[in-house]
Design an enzyme around this catalytic site. Structure first.
Site, PDB file in Angstrom:
ATOM      1  N   ASP A 104      23.524 -46.650 -15.671  1.00  0.00           N
ATOM      2  CA  ASP A 104      23.261 -46.062 -16.979  1.00  0.00           C
ATOM      3  C   ASP A 104      21.821 -45.544 -17.041  1.00  0.00           C
ATOM      4  O   ASP A 104      20.969 -45.976 -16.267  1.00  0.00           O
ATOM      5  CB  ASP A 104      23.449 -47.114 -18.091  1.00  0.00           C
ATOM      6  CG  ASP A 104      24.876 -47.623 -18.151  1.00  0.00           C
ATOM      7  OD1 ASP A 104      25.785 -46.895 -17.721  1.00  0.00           O
ATOM      8  OD2 ASP A 104      25.056 -48.762 -18.629  1.00  0.00           O
ATOM      9  N   LYS A 105      21.577 -44.712 -18.047  1.00  0.00           N
ATOM     10  CA  LYS A 105      20.239 -44.132 -18.207  1.00  0.00           C
ATOM     11  C   LYS A 105      19.152 -45.215 -18.309  1.00  0.00           C
ATOM     12  O   LYS A 105      18.066 -45.070 -17.775  1.00  0.00           O
ATOM     13  CB  LYS A 105      20.247 -43.263 -19.468  1.00  0.00           C
ATOM     14  CG  LYS A 105      19.019 -42.430 -19.673  1.00  0.00           C
ATOM     15  CD  LYS A 105      19.188 -41.490 -20.837  1.00  0.00           C
ATOM     16  CE  LYS A 105      17.907 -40.746 -21.120  1.00  0.00           C
ATOM     17  NZ  LYS A 105      18.036 -39.817 -22.251  1.00  0.00           N
TER      18      LYS A 105
END
Ligand code: URA
Length: 235
Positions: A104-105
């Protein structure tokens, strides 16, 4: 068989324009003889290519270890954010380079990027049981019930049942988690199903391969042959 200019670009010699210039300047040789045609077709595994008098070590594929920082997305392109590919040095940035299992970011840590689709598939496929180890900081304490729930297969809020996972408590509100699947936001959703929120998540290892501690966040380097094998050992 592929075009000479395309091969040189794929090996990080330069941009299409740069390599065409080199070829036209007679700086490129094939088995010791100059080739002035950028569209000359050859099998690079059966010929020796020279560039400016230096033999080119042809690599069919490329395998990169990155220490992914926060705020960077695992996508080829993004209109708003920097992507992991933006962090890869130009000469390693091949066509079709993609992450072997996304983060994920806001997740940090070990990310493998490769243009070898079969290799990526071997890492990602749950059937191969390549465990990915994470350190998570949570908004509460992991209980024995949480550990048991992870071991027996967490049921996510949408009803999906995860494969058995390993969970170890680390301090007051931390934990080490090992999963061999890669469902969307999986670790966060597993904790959420047990009433906990993930505040920080870092991937530490993939199979037997640990994140190189010498790599600062945002840095990357090529994997050695041994490291590529170790992924599938002691997983
Ligand atoms: N699980 C998550 O929730 N996020 C990641 O980035 C990786 C695994």
């Amino acid at each position: 068989m592929d075009r000479l200019d395309k091969i040189l670009v794929s090996q990080g010699v330069g941009s299409r324009r740069d390599v065409q210039k080199l070829i036209r300047q007679n700086a490129v040789t094939l088995d010791g003889k100059t080739v002035a045609k950028p569209d000359f077709k050859l099998d690079p595994e059966h010929h020796e290519i020279g560039v400016n008098g230096q033999a080119l070590v042809f690599k069919k594929n490329i395998y990169i270890m990155m220490n992914k920082p926060q705020g960077v997305v695992c996508a080829a392109k993004d209109n708003l954010s920097k992507t992991v590919l933006d962090l890869v040095p130009e000469k390693l940035r091949r066509r079709n380079l993609a992450p072997a299992g996304r983060l994920d970011k806001d997740t940090v840590g070990l990310l493998i990027l490769t243009d070898d689709g079969d290799f990526a598939h071997r890492i990602i496929s749950p059937k191969n049981h390549v465990y990915k180890r994470y350190y998570a900081e949570l908004d509460g304490a992991v209980t024995d019930e949480t550990v048991h729930s992870f071991e027996s297969g967490v049921r996510l809020s949408d009803g999906t049942v995860c494969m058995p996972a390993r969970l170890e408590k680390a301090g007051e509100s931390g934990a080490y988690v090992e999963i061999c699947e890669g469902k969307f936001h999986q670790v966060k959703r597993m904790f959420s199903a047990c009433g906990l929120s993930v505040l920080y998540l870092k991937r530490l290892s993939i199979g037997g391969l640990e994140l190189d501690r010498k790599l600062s966040e945002g840095e990357c380097r090529e994997l050695t042959k041994n490291e590529r094998c170790v992924i599938f050992i002691g997983k």
